[in-house]
Design an enzyme around this catalytic site. Structure first.
Site, PDB file in Angstrom:
ATOM      1  CG  ASN A   9       4.402  29.809 -28.016  1.00 48.72           C
ATOM      2  OD1 ASN A   9       5.152  30.310 -29.000  1.00 48.72           O
ATOM      3  ND2 ASN A   9       4.750  29.168 -27.069  1.00 48.72           N
ATOM      4  CG  HIS A  12       5.355  26.901 -34.046  1.00 47.64           C
ATOM      5  ND1 HIS A  12       6.336  26.152 -34.102  1.00 47.64           N
ATOM      6  CD2 HIS A  12       4.679  26.673 -32.884  1.00 47.64           C
ATOM      7  CE1 HIS A  12       6.523  25.482 -32.932  1.00 47.64           C
ATOM      8  NE2 HIS A  12       5.445  25.572 -32.250  1.00 47.64           N
ATOM      9  CG  HIS A  45       9.986  26.914 -25.510  1.00 48.15           C
ATOM     10  ND1 HIS A  45       9.379  25.859 -26.055  1.00 48.15           N
ATOM     11  CD2 HIS A  45      10.834  26.911 -24.774  1.00 48.15           C
ATOM     12  CE1 HIS A  45       9.922  24.761 -25.472  1.00 48.15           C
ATOM     13  NE2 HIS A  45      11.011  25.539 -24.495  1.00 48.15           N
ATOM     14  NE  ARG A  47      10.854  23.165 -28.291  1.00 47.00           N
ATOM     15  CZ  ARG A  47      10.786  21.991 -27.790  1.00 47.00           C
ATOM     16  NH1 ARG A  47      12.022  21.420 -27.339  1.00 47.00           N
ATOM     17  NH2 ARG A  47       9.494  21.556 -27.403  1.00 47.00           N
ATOM     18  NE  ARG A  51      12.885  21.817 -31.412  1.00 52.68           N
ATOM     19  CZ  ARG A  51      12.333  20.614 -30.808  1.00 52.68           C
ATOM     20  NH1 ARG A  51      11.254  20.309 -31.193  1.00 52.68           N
ATOM     21  NH2 ARG A  51      13.117  19.870 -30.490  1.00 52.68           N
ATOM     22  CD  GLU A  72       6.074  28.390 -22.998  1.00 53.31           C
ATOM     23  OE1 GLU A  72       6.723  28.007 -24.095  1.00 53.31           O
ATOM     24  OE2 GLU A  72       5.097  27.999 -22.650  1.00 53.31           O
ATOM     25  CB  THR A 103       6.351  20.797 -24.546  1.00 55.94           C
ATOM     26  OG1 THR A 103       6.925  21.752 -24.824  1.00 55.94           O
ATOM     27  CG2 THR A 103       6.297  20.925 -23.055  1.00 55.94           C
ATOM     28  CD  GLU A 153       1.490  27.597 -19.815  1.00 57.53           C
ATOM     29  OE1 GLU A 153       1.926  28.659 -19.474  1.00 57.53           O
ATOM     30  OE2 GLU A 153       1.197  27.372 -20.855  1.00 57.53           O
ATOM     31  CG  HIS A 196       1.151  21.932 -25.532  1.00 52.90           C
ATOM     32  ND1 HIS A 196       2.631  22.294 -25.771  1.00 52.90           N
ATOM     33  CD2 HIS A 196       0.808  20.817 -26.577  1.00 52.90           C
ATOM     34  CE1 HIS A 196       3.052  21.555 -26.943  1.00 52.90           C
ATOM     35  NE2 HIS A 196       2.060  20.544 -27.236  1.00 52.90           N
TER      36      HIS A 196
HETATM   37  C1  LIG Z   1       5.316  24.670 -23.173  1.00 55.86           C
HETATM   38  C2  LIG Z   1       4.600  24.648 -24.250  1.00 55.86           C
HETATM   39  O1  LIG Z   1       3.510  23.890 -24.590  1.00 55.86           O
HETATM   40  C3  LIG Z   1       4.690  25.396 -25.406  1.00 55.86           C
HETATM   41  O2  LIG Z   1       4.629  26.731 -25.206  1.00 55.86           O
HETATM   42  C4  LIG Z   1       5.896  25.265 -26.198  1.00 55.86           C
HETATM   43  O3  LIG Z   1       6.357  26.432 -26.969  1.00 55.86           O
HETATM   44  C5  LIG Z   1       6.123  23.982 -26.978  1.00 55.86           C
HETATM   45  O4  LIG Z   1       7.117  23.748 -27.651  1.00 55.86           O
HETATM   46  P1  LIG Z   1       7.351  24.074 -29.278  1.00 55.86           P
HETATM   47  O5  LIG Z   1       6.635  25.287 -29.557  1.00 55.86           O
HETATM   48  O6  LIG Z   1       8.733  24.017 -29.581  1.00 55.86           O
HETATM   49  O7  LIG Z   1       6.387  22.843 -29.761  1.00 55.86           O
HETATM   50  N1  LIG Z   2       2.560  27.026 -23.059  1.00 65.59           N
HETATM   51  C1  LIG Z   2       1.595  26.872 -24.160  1.00 65.59           C
HETATM   52  C2  LIG Z   2       1.886  27.746 -25.152  1.00 65.59           C
HETATM   53  O1  LIG Z   2       2.656  28.525 -25.086  1.00 65.59           O
HETATM   54  C3  LIG Z   2       1.618  27.269 -26.591  1.00 65.59           C
HETATM   55  O2  LIG Z   2       1.412  26.210 -26.715  1.00 65.59           O
HETATM   56  P1  LIG Z   2       0.658  25.842 -28.508  1.00 65.59           P
HETATM   57  O3  LIG Z   2      -0.395  26.603 -28.626  1.00 65.59           O
HETATM   58  O4  LIG Z   2       1.720  26.332 -29.507  1.00 65.59           O
HETATM   59  O5  LIG Z   2       0.545  24.315 -28.362  1.00 65.59           O
END
Ligand SMILES: CC(=O)[C@@H](O)[C@H](O)COP(=O)(O)O
Ligand SMILES: NCC(=O)COP(=O)(O)O
Length: 246
Positions: A9, A12, A45, A47, A51, A72, A103, A153, A196
Protein backbone atom coordinates in the site's frame (compact mmCIF):
# COMPACT_ATOMS: atom_id res chain seq x y z
CA UNK A 1 1.27 -23.88 2.29
CA UNK A 2 0.52 -21.88 -0.84
CA UNK A 3 2.76 -18.81 -1.41
CA UNK A 4 1.14 -15.75 0.12
CA UNK A 5 0.78 -12.65 -2.10
CA UNK A 6 2.12 -9.35 -0.74
CA UNK A 7 0.24 -6.20 -1.74
CA UNK A 8 2.13 -2.99 -0.99
CA UNK A 9 0.00 0.00 0.00
CA UNK A 10 1.65 3.23 -1.15
CA UNK A 11 -0.82 5.67 0.47
CA UNK A 12 1.76 7.25 2.69
CA UNK A 13 4.19 8.12 -0.04
CA UNK A 14 1.43 10.55 -0.99
CA UNK A 15 1.16 11.69 2.64
CA UNK A 16 4.79 12.85 2.49
CA UNK A 17 4.25 14.49 -0.90
CA UNK A 18 1.13 16.33 0.22
CA UNK A 19 2.81 17.57 3.39
CA UNK A 20 4.65 20.13 1.23
CA UNK A 21 2.19 20.33 -1.66
CA UNK A 22 4.93 19.20 -4.00
CA UNK A 23 5.07 16.60 -6.76
CA UNK A 24 7.55 14.33 -4.97
CA UNK A 25 7.81 11.69 -3.70
CA UNK A 26 5.72 10.18 -6.49
CA UNK A 27 3.47 7.23 -5.56
CA UNK A 28 3.87 5.77 -9.06
CA UNK A 29 7.66 5.70 -8.73
CA UNK A 30 7.25 3.99 -5.35
CA UNK A 31 4.86 1.46 -6.88
CA UNK A 32 7.35 0.66 -9.65
CA UNK A 33 10.10 0.19 -7.05
CA UNK A 34 7.76 -2.11 -5.11
CA UNK A 35 7.03 -4.06 -8.30
CA UNK A 36 10.76 -4.41 -8.98
CA UNK A 37 11.26 -5.64 -5.41
CA UNK A 38 8.76 -8.44 -5.93
CA UNK A 39 5.46 -7.00 -4.70
CA UNK A 40 2.55 -9.05 -6.04
CA UNK A 41 0.22 -6.04 -6.15
CA UNK A 42 -0.20 -2.38 -5.29
CA UNK A 43 -2.91 -1.10 -2.98
CA UNK A 44 -3.98 2.54 -2.97
CA UNK A 45 -6.80 4.10 -0.96
CA UNK A 46 -8.54 7.03 -2.60
CA UNK A 47 -10.19 8.60 0.41
CA UNK A 48 -13.11 10.98 -0.05
CA UNK A 49 -11.00 13.75 1.55
CA UNK A 50 -7.99 12.94 -0.69
CA UNK A 51 -5.72 13.36 2.34
CA UNK A 52 -3.05 11.24 0.64
CA UNK A 53 -3.76 9.41 -2.66
CA UNK A 54 -5.32 11.73 -5.23
CA UNK A 55 -7.38 10.95 -8.34
CA UNK A 56 -4.40 11.52 -10.62
CA UNK A 57 -2.40 8.98 -8.60
CA UNK A 58 -5.00 6.28 -9.22
CA UNK A 59 -5.03 7.12 -12.95
CA UNK A 60 -1.23 6.97 -13.09
CA UNK A 61 -1.07 3.70 -11.15
CA UNK A 62 -3.75 2.09 -13.33
CA UNK A 63 -1.82 3.00 -16.46
CA UNK A 64 1.71 2.63 -15.16
CA UNK A 65 2.17 -0.57 -13.14
CA UNK A 66 2.51 -4.11 -14.44
CA UNK A 67 1.09 -5.85 -11.37
CA UNK A 68 -2.52 -5.83 -10.10
CA UNK A 69 -3.93 -2.60 -8.64
CA UNK A 70 -6.15 -3.01 -5.59
CA UNK A 71 -8.26 0.16 -5.43
CA UNK A 72 -9.48 0.86 -1.90
CA UNK A 73 -12.44 3.16 -1.45
CA UNK A 74 -15.63 3.86 0.46
CA UNK A 75 -18.86 2.48 -1.02
CA UNK A 76 -20.02 5.75 -2.54
CA UNK A 77 -21.45 6.65 -5.96
CA UNK A 78 -18.38 8.80 -6.67
CA UNK A 79 -15.95 5.95 -6.03
CA UNK A 80 -18.07 3.45 -7.94
CA UNK A 81 -17.95 5.70 -11.02
CA UNK A 82 -14.14 5.97 -10.74
CA UNK A 83 -13.79 2.22 -10.35
CA UNK A 84 -16.06 1.50 -13.32
CA UNK A 85 -14.13 3.97 -15.48
CA UNK A 86 -10.66 2.63 -14.55
CA UNK A 87 -11.56 -1.03 -14.00
CA UNK A 88 -8.71 -1.89 -11.59
CA UNK A 89 -7.89 -5.55 -10.97
CA UNK A 90 -9.51 -5.30 -7.55
CA UNK A 91 -11.76 -3.02 -5.54
CA UNK A 92 -11.68 -3.24 -1.76
CA UNK A 93 -14.54 -1.49 0.03
CA UNK A 94 -13.48 0.06 3.32
CA UNK A 95 -15.31 2.14 5.95
CA UNK A 96 -14.38 5.83 6.13
CA UNK A 97 -15.04 8.60 8.61
CA UNK A 98 -13.57 11.99 7.69
CA UNK A 99 -12.42 12.61 11.25
CA UNK A 100 -10.63 9.26 11.60
CA UNK A 101 -6.83 9.16 11.63
CA UNK A 102 -6.85 5.74 9.94
CA UNK A 103 -9.35 3.03 9.11
CA UNK A 104 -11.21 2.11 12.31
CA UNK A 105 -12.95 -1.25 12.33
CA UNK A 106 -14.36 -3.15 9.41
CA UNK A 107 -17.17 -2.39 7.00
CA UNK A 108 -20.68 -3.10 8.34
CA UNK A 109 -21.74 -5.35 5.47
CA UNK A 110 -24.54 -6.91 7.53
CA UNK A 111 -26.11 -3.55 8.30
CA UNK A 112 -25.96 -2.38 4.67
CA UNK A 113 -26.37 -5.71 2.90
CA UNK A 114 -29.03 -4.90 0.30
CA UNK A 115 -27.32 -1.68 -0.82
CA UNK A 116 -23.87 -3.27 -0.97
CA UNK A 117 -25.20 -6.21 -2.96
CA UNK A 118 -26.48 -3.78 -5.58
CA UNK A 119 -23.35 -1.61 -5.27
CA UNK A 120 -20.87 -4.35 -6.09
CA UNK A 121 -22.86 -5.96 -8.93
CA UNK A 122 -21.59 -3.57 -11.67
CA UNK A 123 -18.06 -3.82 -10.28
CA UNK A 124 -18.20 -7.61 -10.59
CA UNK A 125 -19.66 -7.33 -14.08
CA UNK A 126 -16.78 -5.00 -15.00
CA UNK A 127 -14.38 -7.77 -14.01
CA UNK A 128 -13.10 -6.25 -10.77
CA UNK A 129 -12.31 -8.65 -7.92
CA UNK A 130 -14.45 -7.22 -5.12
CA UNK A 131 -13.18 -7.39 -1.56
CA UNK A 132 -14.88 -6.34 1.67
CA UNK A 133 -12.62 -4.97 4.42
CA UNK A 134 -14.25 -6.49 7.52
CA UNK A 135 -13.56 -7.54 11.08
CA UNK A 136 -13.48 -11.21 12.04
CA UNK A 137 -17.17 -11.18 13.08
CA UNK A 138 -18.64 -14.29 11.40
CA UNK A 139 -21.86 -12.38 10.68
CA UNK A 140 -19.92 -9.82 8.58
CA UNK A 141 -18.05 -12.57 6.78
CA UNK A 142 -21.27 -14.46 6.04
CA UNK A 143 -22.94 -11.27 4.77
CA UNK A 144 -19.94 -10.65 2.48
CA UNK A 145 -20.43 -14.10 0.97
CA UNK A 146 -24.18 -13.54 0.56
CA UNK A 147 -23.74 -10.33 -1.43
CA UNK A 148 -21.31 -12.00 -3.84
CA UNK A 149 -17.97 -10.57 -2.78
CA UNK A 150 -15.01 -12.65 -3.97
CA UNK A 151 -12.75 -11.69 -1.06
CA UNK A 152 -12.81 -10.62 2.55
CA UNK A 153 -9.83 -8.71 3.87
CA UNK A 154 -9.66 -9.23 7.63
CA UNK A 155 -8.82 -6.08 9.61
CA UNK A 156 -5.68 -6.77 11.64
CA UNK A 157 -5.57 -3.31 13.23
CA UNK A 158 -6.67 -4.31 16.75
CA UNK A 159 -4.33 -7.31 16.72
CA UNK A 160 -1.48 -5.00 15.67
CA UNK A 161 -2.28 -2.43 18.37
CA UNK A 162 -2.55 -5.05 21.13
CA UNK A 163 0.74 -6.61 20.00
CA UNK A 164 2.52 -3.25 19.93
CA UNK A 165 1.21 -2.33 23.40
CA UNK A 166 2.46 -5.59 24.89
CA UNK A 167 -1.02 -6.91 25.70
CA UNK A 168 0.03 -10.44 24.78
CA UNK A 169 -3.01 -12.35 26.05
CA UNK A 170 -5.44 -9.98 24.33
CA UNK A 171 -3.37 -10.05 21.11
CA UNK A 172 -3.45 -13.85 21.16
CA UNK A 173 -7.22 -13.81 21.67
CA UNK A 174 -7.63 -11.41 18.74
CA UNK A 175 -5.34 -13.61 16.64
CA UNK A 176 -7.47 -16.66 17.51
CA UNK A 177 -10.58 -14.79 16.34
CA UNK A 178 -8.82 -13.87 13.07
CA UNK A 179 -7.80 -17.52 12.58
CA UNK A 180 -11.42 -18.60 13.08
CA UNK A 181 -12.69 -15.86 10.80
CA UNK A 182 -10.31 -16.98 8.07
CA UNK A 183 -11.51 -20.57 8.45
CA UNK A 184 -15.16 -19.52 8.24
CA UNK A 185 -14.51 -17.30 5.22
CA UNK A 186 -12.65 -19.99 3.29
CA UNK A 187 -15.44 -22.44 4.13
CA UNK A 188 -17.87 -20.05 2.46
CA UNK A 189 -15.74 -19.97 -0.70
CA UNK A 190 -14.30 -16.51 -0.03
CA UNK A 191 -10.65 -15.73 -0.74
CA UNK A 192 -9.09 -14.48 2.51
CA UNK A 193 -6.80 -11.47 2.75
CA UNK A 194 -5.59 -9.55 5.79
CA UNK A 195 -4.13 -6.14 6.49
CA UNK A 196 -3.73 -2.98 8.55
CA UNK A 197 -0.94 -2.26 10.98
CA UNK A 198 1.22 -5.23 10.01
CA UNK A 199 4.95 -4.97 10.72
CA UNK A 200 8.04 -7.18 10.74
CA UNK A 201 7.37 -8.02 14.38
CA UNK A 202 3.69 -8.98 14.14
CA UNK A 203 3.27 -10.37 10.62
CA UNK A 204 4.35 -13.99 11.16
CA UNK A 205 1.25 -15.31 13.00
CA UNK A 206 -1.01 -13.67 10.40
CA UNK A 207 1.07 -15.00 7.51
CA UNK A 208 0.94 -18.47 9.08
CA UNK A 209 -2.87 -18.63 8.81
CA UNK A 210 -3.22 -21.20 6.01
CA UNK A 211 -6.41 -19.73 4.53
CA UNK A 212 -4.85 -16.26 4.13
CA UNK A 213 -3.84 -15.77 0.49
CA UNK A 214 -2.78 -12.10 0.45
CA UNK A 215 -1.51 -9.49 2.89
CA UNK A 216 -1.78 -5.75 2.22
CA UNK A 217 0.90 -3.81 4.05
CA UNK A 218 1.76 -0.14 3.70
CA UNK A 219 2.35 2.26 6.53
CA UNK A 220 5.12 0.21 8.19
CA UNK A 221 6.92 -0.44 4.87
CA UNK A 222 6.90 3.24 3.90
CA UNK A 223 8.32 4.06 7.32
CA UNK A 224 10.98 1.37 7.07
CA UNK A 225 11.86 2.63 3.59
CA UNK A 226 13.08 5.88 5.17
CA UNK A 227 15.87 3.88 6.81
CA UNK A 228 16.71 1.10 4.31
CA UNK A 229 14.91 1.92 1.08
CA UNK A 230 11.58 0.61 -0.20
CA UNK A 231 13.00 -2.32 -2.12
CA UNK A 232 14.97 -3.78 0.80
CA UNK A 233 12.05 -3.12 3.17
CA UNK A 234 9.73 -5.13 0.93
CA UNK A 235 12.30 -7.89 0.44
CA UNK A 236 12.66 -8.28 4.23
CA UNK A 237 8.87 -8.43 4.68
CA UNK A 238 8.72 -11.05 1.90
CA UNK A 239 11.40 -13.07 3.71
CA UNK A 240 9.51 -12.94 7.02
CA UNK A 241 6.23 -13.92 5.35
CA UNK A 242 7.84 -16.85 3.52
CA UNK A 243 9.58 -17.94 6.74
CA UNK A 244 6.24 -17.95 8.55
CA UNK A 245 4.66 -20.06 5.78
CA UNK A 246 7.54 -22.57 5.57
C1 LIG B 1 -8.15 -0.25 4.81
C2 LIG B 1 -6.81 -0.15 5.39
O1 LIG B 1 -6.50 -0.68 6.42
C3 LIG B 1 -5.78 0.65 4.72
O2 LIG B 1 -5.52 0.13 3.50
C4 LIG B 1 -6.22 2.06 4.53
O3 LIG B 1 -5.44 2.65 3.52
C5 LIG B 1 -6.01 2.79 5.81
O4 LIG B 1 -6.26 4.13 5.54
P1 LIG B 1 -5.03 5.15 5.76
O5 LIG B 1 -3.90 4.64 4.88
O6 LIG B 1 -5.60 6.46 5.31
O7 LIG B 1 -4.71 5.07 7.21
N1 LIG C 1 -5.80 -2.82 3.74
C1 LIG C 1 -4.59 -2.67 4.52
C2 LIG C 1 -3.57 -1.91 3.74
O1 LIG C 1 -3.71 -1.73 2.55
C3 LIG C 1 -2.37 -1.40 4.42
O2 LIG C 1 -2.66 -1.03 5.74
P1 LIG C 1 -1.40 -0.41 6.54
O3 LIG C 1 -0.29 -1.42 6.47
O4 LIG C 1 -1.02 0.87 5.85
O5 LIG C 1 -1.90 -0.21 7.95
Amino acid sequence: MQRLRLGVNIDHVATVRNARGSVWPDPLRAALLAEAAGADGITAHLREDRRHIRDADIEALRAGIGIPLNFECAATEEMQAIALRLKPHAVCLVPERREERTTEGGLDVLGDEARLKDYIAPLREAGCRVSMFVGHDPRQIEASARIGAAVVELHTGLYSELHADGHQAEAEAELAALVEGARIAAGLGLEVHAGHGLTYDNVAPIAAIPEVMELNIGHFLIGEAIYIGLGPAIEEMRRRIDEARA
